[in-house]
Design a protein around this motif. Sequence first.
Motif, PDB file in Angstrom:
ATOM      1  N   ALA A 239      98.733  -6.572  92.227  1.00 13.67           N
ATOM      2  CA  ALA A 239      97.199  -6.178  91.365  1.00 13.67           C
ATOM      3  C   ALA A 239      97.050  -7.187  90.251  1.00 13.67           C
ATOM      4  CB  ALA A 239      97.262  -4.667  91.092  1.00 13.67           C
ATOM      5  N   ALA A 240      98.180  -7.394  89.524  1.00  8.20           N
ATOM      6  CA  ALA A 240      98.010  -8.143  88.251  1.00  8.20           C
ATOM      7  C   ALA A 240      97.713  -9.894  88.580  1.00  8.20           C
ATOM      8  CB  ALA A 240      98.940  -7.973  87.324  1.00  8.20           C
ATOM      9  N   GLU A 241      98.426  -9.996  89.802  1.00  7.32           N
ATOM     10  CA  GLU A 241      98.345 -11.447  90.135  1.00  7.32           C
ATOM     11  C   GLU A 241      97.017 -11.774  90.736  1.00  7.32           C
ATOM     12  OE1 GLU A 241     101.971 -12.849  92.397  1.00  7.32           O
ATOM     13  OE2 GLU A 241     100.806 -14.652  92.666  1.00  7.32           O
ATOM     14  N   ALA A 242      96.561 -10.657  91.435  1.00  7.39           N
ATOM     15  CA  ALA A 242      95.284 -10.867  92.286  1.00  7.39           C
ATOM     16  C   ALA A 242      94.272 -11.151  91.257  1.00  7.39           C
ATOM     17  CB  ALA A 242      95.042  -9.711  93.237  1.00  7.39           C
ATOM     18  N   ARG A 243      94.348 -10.276  90.113  1.00  5.79           N
ATOM     19  CA  ARG A 243      93.266 -10.357  88.963  1.00  5.79           C
ATOM     20  C   ARG A 243      93.344 -11.791  88.355  1.00  5.79           C
ATOM     21  NH1 ARG A 243      90.109  -7.680  84.918  1.00  5.79           N
ATOM     22  NH2 ARG A 243      89.822  -5.943  86.273  1.00  5.79           N
ATOM     23  N   ILE A 244      94.396 -12.277  88.130  1.00  4.05           N
ATOM     24  CA  ILE A 244      94.639 -13.615  87.301  1.00  4.05           C
ATOM     25  C   ILE A 244      94.102 -14.626  88.093  1.00  4.05           C
ATOM     26  CG2 ILE A 244      96.442 -15.221  86.654  1.00  4.05           C
ATOM     27  CD1 ILE A 244      97.849 -12.511  85.450  1.00  4.05           C
ATOM     28  N   ARG A 245      94.558 -14.580  89.551  1.00  3.66           N
ATOM     29  CA  ARG A 245      94.205 -15.679  90.239  1.00  3.66           C
ATOM     30  C   ARG A 245      92.625 -15.692  90.939  1.00  3.66           C
ATOM     31  NH1 ARG A 245      98.883 -18.661  91.783  1.00  3.66           N
ATOM     32  NH2 ARG A 245     100.852 -17.542  91.752  1.00  3.66           N
ATOM     33  N   ASP A 246      92.639 -14.687  91.371  1.00  5.66           N
ATOM     34  CA  ASP A 246      90.992 -14.551  92.272  1.00  5.66           C
ATOM     35  C   ASP A 246      90.154 -13.678  91.257  1.00  5.66           C
ATOM     36  OD1 ASP A 246      92.500 -15.664  93.988  1.00  5.66           O
ATOM     37  OD2 ASP A 246      93.081 -13.765  94.819  1.00  5.66           O
ATOM     38  N   GLY A 247      90.523 -13.114  90.060  1.00  6.55           N
ATOM     39  CA  GLY A 247      89.560 -12.329  89.389  1.00  6.55           C
ATOM     40  C   GLY A 247      89.241 -10.996  90.149  1.00  6.55           C
ATOM     41  N   LEU A 248      90.223 -10.498  91.175  1.00  3.93           N
ATOM     42  CA  LEU A 248      89.960  -9.331  91.647  1.00  3.93           C
ATOM     43  C   LEU A 248      90.319  -8.135  91.157  1.00  3.93           C
ATOM     44  CD1 LEU A 248      91.541 -10.351  95.169  1.00  3.93           C
ATOM     45  CD2 LEU A 248      88.967 -10.106  94.489  1.00  3.93           C
TER      46      LEU A 248
END
Length: 248
Positions: A239-248
């Motif tokens: 979840a943290a990686e998705a927020r960082i990479r894609d702003g999700l």
Amino acid sequence: MTDCDEIPADHPRHDSLVTRHRIEAGVDAGITSRQGLIAQGRGEAFDYLLGEETIPSADRAARAAAATLLAAEHPVLSVNGNVAALVPEAMVQLAETVDADLEVNLFNRTEKRMAAIESHLEDHGAREVKGRNADARIPGLSHERAKVDADGIKAADVVLVPLEDGDRAQALSEMGKTEIVIDLNPLSRSAQVAAIPIIDNILRAVPRITDHARDLAKAGPEAIEQARTDFDAAEALDAAEARIRDGL
Ligand code: ATP
């Protein structure tokens, strides 16, 4: 140097400015090493990408951390130069809330910095600070970095290691400790080996763990057990990686 109190709470870069100021003051006071400035810069970049806010998965991790600390036999909170500069009072409050020991542990250990951090924590209310005895070793690490207290980290079942170096995080987990890591980088080795990775700024994460611990202590053993078992480390990292990479 900017005074922390002069940074308005509604400033869009508030946490970042407070963090910078505290690290700078920590270096001036001999608490934080110069390498600590580099670690801070790296963290700040990740925090920027996370939106400088606690994402929902990090809040769930903080709750699981609180439950795990409350359920531990012998929890220890590890403090390094960045942690001491950034959240001394919050670490003391967390230690009191979950009945944990505080232990100073430095990557670049010098007696002078050990003493400076110990008295800094005492100035912020700590009654006992471990780490100076250094009468035990973490297997698999070179001499200085391996030093811990026999009745502190060596004897702990649960250790909170904020901003930990990846090697030591790995070595601690190989010793069978349940490791809670606070790190803004979900890809860091420390976060990857943690039983509970909290991908958040330590400034926000530590008071949040304390708040959850107070709630859970009131809610009782079933709520504590549920918060521990509901947590999924891989999901939190994703979840943290998705927020960082894609702003999700
Ligand atoms: P690893 O060896 O675990 O892969 P690293 O070598 O990147 O990690 P260091 O540079 O030793 O790690 O430590 C800095 C770590 O601390 C970085 O991962 C950074 O994101 C994190 N960090 C820095 N400041 C903060 C902060 N205020 N809150 C949370 N994490 C932070």
